[in-house]
Design a protein around this motif. Structure first.
Motif, PDB file in Angstrom:
ATOM      1  N   GLU A 143      -1.116   1.924  -1.043  1.00  0.00           N
ATOM      2  CA  GLU A 143      -0.801   0.894  -0.056  1.00  0.00           C
ATOM      3  C   GLU A 143       0.498   0.185  -0.409  1.00  0.00           C
ATOM      4  OE1 GLU A 143      -2.723  -2.988   2.241  1.00  0.00           O
ATOM      5  OE2 GLU A 143      -3.569  -2.335   0.320  1.00  0.00           O
ATOM      6  N   VAL A 144       0.730  -0.078  -1.693  1.00  0.00           N
ATOM      7  CA  VAL A 144       1.971  -0.739  -2.114  1.00  0.00           C
ATOM      8  C   VAL A 144       3.170   0.146  -1.775  1.00  0.00           C
ATOM      9  CG1 VAL A 144       3.208  -1.848  -3.996  1.00  0.00           C
ATOM     10  CG2 VAL A 144       0.712  -1.823  -4.023  1.00  0.00           C
ATOM     11  N   PHE A 145       3.031   1.438  -2.049  1.00  0.00           N
ATOM     12  CA  PHE A 145       4.122   2.371  -1.743  1.00  0.00           C
ATOM     13  C   PHE A 145       4.365   2.449  -0.241  1.00  0.00           C
ATOM     14  CE2 PHE A 145       3.914   3.428  -6.080  1.00  0.00           C
ATOM     15  CZ  PHE A 145       4.952   4.291  -6.408  1.00  0.00           C
ATOM     16  N   ASP A 146       3.289   2.554   0.538  1.00  0.00           N
ATOM     17  CA  ASP A 146       3.407   2.716   1.985  1.00  0.00           C
ATOM     18  C   ASP A 146       4.053   1.511   2.658  1.00  0.00           C
ATOM     19  OD1 ASP A 146       2.258   5.184   1.838  1.00  0.00           O
ATOM     20  OD2 ASP A 146       0.249   4.525   2.420  1.00  0.00           O
ATOM     21  N   LYS A 147       3.770   0.317   2.136  1.00  0.00           N
ATOM     22  CA  LYS A 147       4.232  -0.894   2.804  1.00  0.00           C
ATOM     23  C   LYS A 147       5.450  -1.553   2.175  1.00  0.00           C
ATOM     24  CE  LYS A 147      -0.310  -2.071   4.714  1.00  0.00           C
ATOM     25  NZ  LYS A 147      -1.384  -3.092   4.790  1.00  0.00           N
ATOM     26  N   LEU A 148       5.739  -1.221   0.896  1.00  0.00           N
ATOM     27  CA  LEU A 148       6.740  -2.031   0.208  1.00  0.00           C
ATOM     28  C   LEU A 148       7.755  -1.247  -0.619  1.00  0.00           C
ATOM     29  CD1 LEU A 148       7.299  -5.086   0.020  1.00  0.00           C
ATOM     30  CD2 LEU A 148       5.955  -5.113  -2.093  1.00  0.00           C
ATOM     31  N   ILE A 149       7.310  -0.302  -1.457  1.00  0.00           N
ATOM     32  CA  ILE A 149       8.238   0.274  -2.431  1.00  0.00           C
ATOM     33  C   ILE A 149       8.441   1.785  -2.297  1.00  0.00           C
ATOM     34  CG2 ILE A 149       7.862  -1.555  -4.126  1.00  0.00           C
ATOM     35  CD1 ILE A 149       5.937   0.257  -5.607  1.00  0.00           C
ATOM     36  N   GLY A 150       7.856   2.377  -1.258  1.00  0.00           N
ATOM     37  CA  GLY A 150       8.110   3.788  -1.004  1.00  0.00           C
ATOM     38  C   GLY A 150       9.507   3.993  -0.439  1.00  0.00           C
ATOM     39  N   SER A 151       9.950   5.222  -0.381  1.00  0.00           N
ATOM     40  CA  SER A 151      11.289   5.523   0.145  1.00  0.00           C
ATOM     41  C   SER A 151      11.468   4.967   1.551  1.00  0.00           C
ATOM     42  CB  SER A 151      11.493   7.042   0.161  1.00  0.00           C
ATOM     43  OG  SER A 151      12.767   7.364   0.670  1.00  0.00           O
ATOM     44  N   GLY A 152      12.522   4.212   1.748  1.00  0.00           N
ATOM     45  CA  GLY A 152      12.815   3.624   3.051  1.00  0.00           C
ATOM     46  C   GLY A 152      12.090   2.324   3.347  1.00  0.00           C
ATOM     47  N   LYS A 153      11.240   1.854   2.431  1.00  0.00           N
ATOM     48  CA  LYS A 153      10.489   0.615   2.631  1.00  0.00           C
ATOM     49  C   LYS A 153      11.319  -0.596   2.175  1.00  0.00           C
ATOM     50  CE  LYS A 153       7.173   3.057   4.234  1.00  0.00           C
ATOM     51  NZ  LYS A 153       6.912   3.082   5.690  1.00  0.00           N
TER      52      LYS A 153
END
Length: 280
Positions: free
Chosen positions: A153-163
């Motif tokens: 969830e952290v990656f999907d909403k905040l720190i993933g590529s393009g976030k």
């Protein structure tokens, strides 16, 4: 038969087991040999060599480099590297500094977005892994504070590529990573080819052919996230391009069933003999 597990991560990077715990499990599972292949660091290898003598387990010094091939993340395993090589260590120090700087910039972005987080908290969470500090450590701090339920969830909403809080990582070309391993006396092997994002079998074979031209010497055929069918196909590719075969569990600790992945995938002794014979 799994006699050697050639893909294991320790607390020196993103694993949950320290080198001594790794050797105890390997001994319990009666493995003949192992390789610790931490991400972009060799800090566990001198201890691994000592523990190998203590436990009577053949220890192969290794590493897993994160590289980029045509904008895709590709991991290259390096076996029998001279982990005392000054040039190789200078290269790894550059990677570690870039990880540190990247994490610091991401924490600043997250803080500016209104989340209460400090870089000191991330460093504390990383603990022994500070040389390989990364996004999972940042995510864990945010989860601990109740902002998110899990790392995806952290990656999907905040720190993933393009976030919103993403920061581009320092890029090492796959050709460059292969050369660094070769220059350190090591044997470069393509890690888990089937896990490379958005690359079908045709693309994987085309890439392997190109990497072979730049010094690639092997393919990781056996891996916990590659099927038996994948392994058969990769074996045929290895034979076609005269590449050695390796395998390992890619153990980072325990799986979802609280079992140790260590020793679940690997190769027999004869494949390790082939690998050793490639040393320069």
């Amino acid at each position: 038969m799994v006699e050697y597990d050639l893909h294991i991560h320790s607390t020196a990077s993103d694993g949950l087991l320290n080198p001594e715990e790794i050797f105890k499990i390997a001994y319990m599972k009666r493995l003949k040999g192992i390789s610790i292949t931490d991400h972009d660091t060799v800090s566990s290898l001198s201890q691994g060599k000592r523990l190998g003598f203590e436990f009577g387990i053949d220890f192969i010094p290794g590493i897993e480099l994160s590289t980029v091939y045509k904008n895709k993340e590709v991991h290259i395993l390096g076996y029998y590297i001279d982990y005392t090589d000054e040039n190789f260590n200078a290269f790894l120090n550059t990677l570690q500094r870039s990880r540190y700087d990247r994490a610091s910039k991401m924490v600043k972005k997250i803080s500016d977005l209104g989340y209460e987080i400090s870089f000191d908290e991330v460093l504390k969470t990383a603990g022994e892994n500070y040389n390989s500090i990364g996004r999972p450590h940042i995510a864990q701090v945010l989860i601990n504070k109740g902002y998110f339920k899990d790392i995806p969830e952290v990656f999907d909403k905040l720190i993933g590529s393009g976030k919103p809080a993403y920061v581009q990582k320092y890029k090492v070309s796959t050709f460059g990573g292969i050369k660094k391993i070769l220059d350190a006396g090591g044997i470069p092997v393509l890690a888990h080819p089937m896990l490379i994002e958005d690359l079908d079998k045709y693309g994987i074979e085309k890439m392997i052919k190109k990497l072979k031209e730049h010094g690639l010497l092997g393919i990781e055929v056996f891996h916990t996230k590659q099927s038996i069918e994948d392994s058969y196909w990769l074996c045929s590719i290895a034979e076609r391009y005269d590449l050695t075969i390796t395998g390992g569990s890619d153990c980072h600790g325990r799986d979802r069933n609280i079992n140790y992945l260590l020793g679940s995938k690997g190769v027999s002794t004869d494949k390790v003999v082939e690998l050793k014979n490639l040393r320069r």
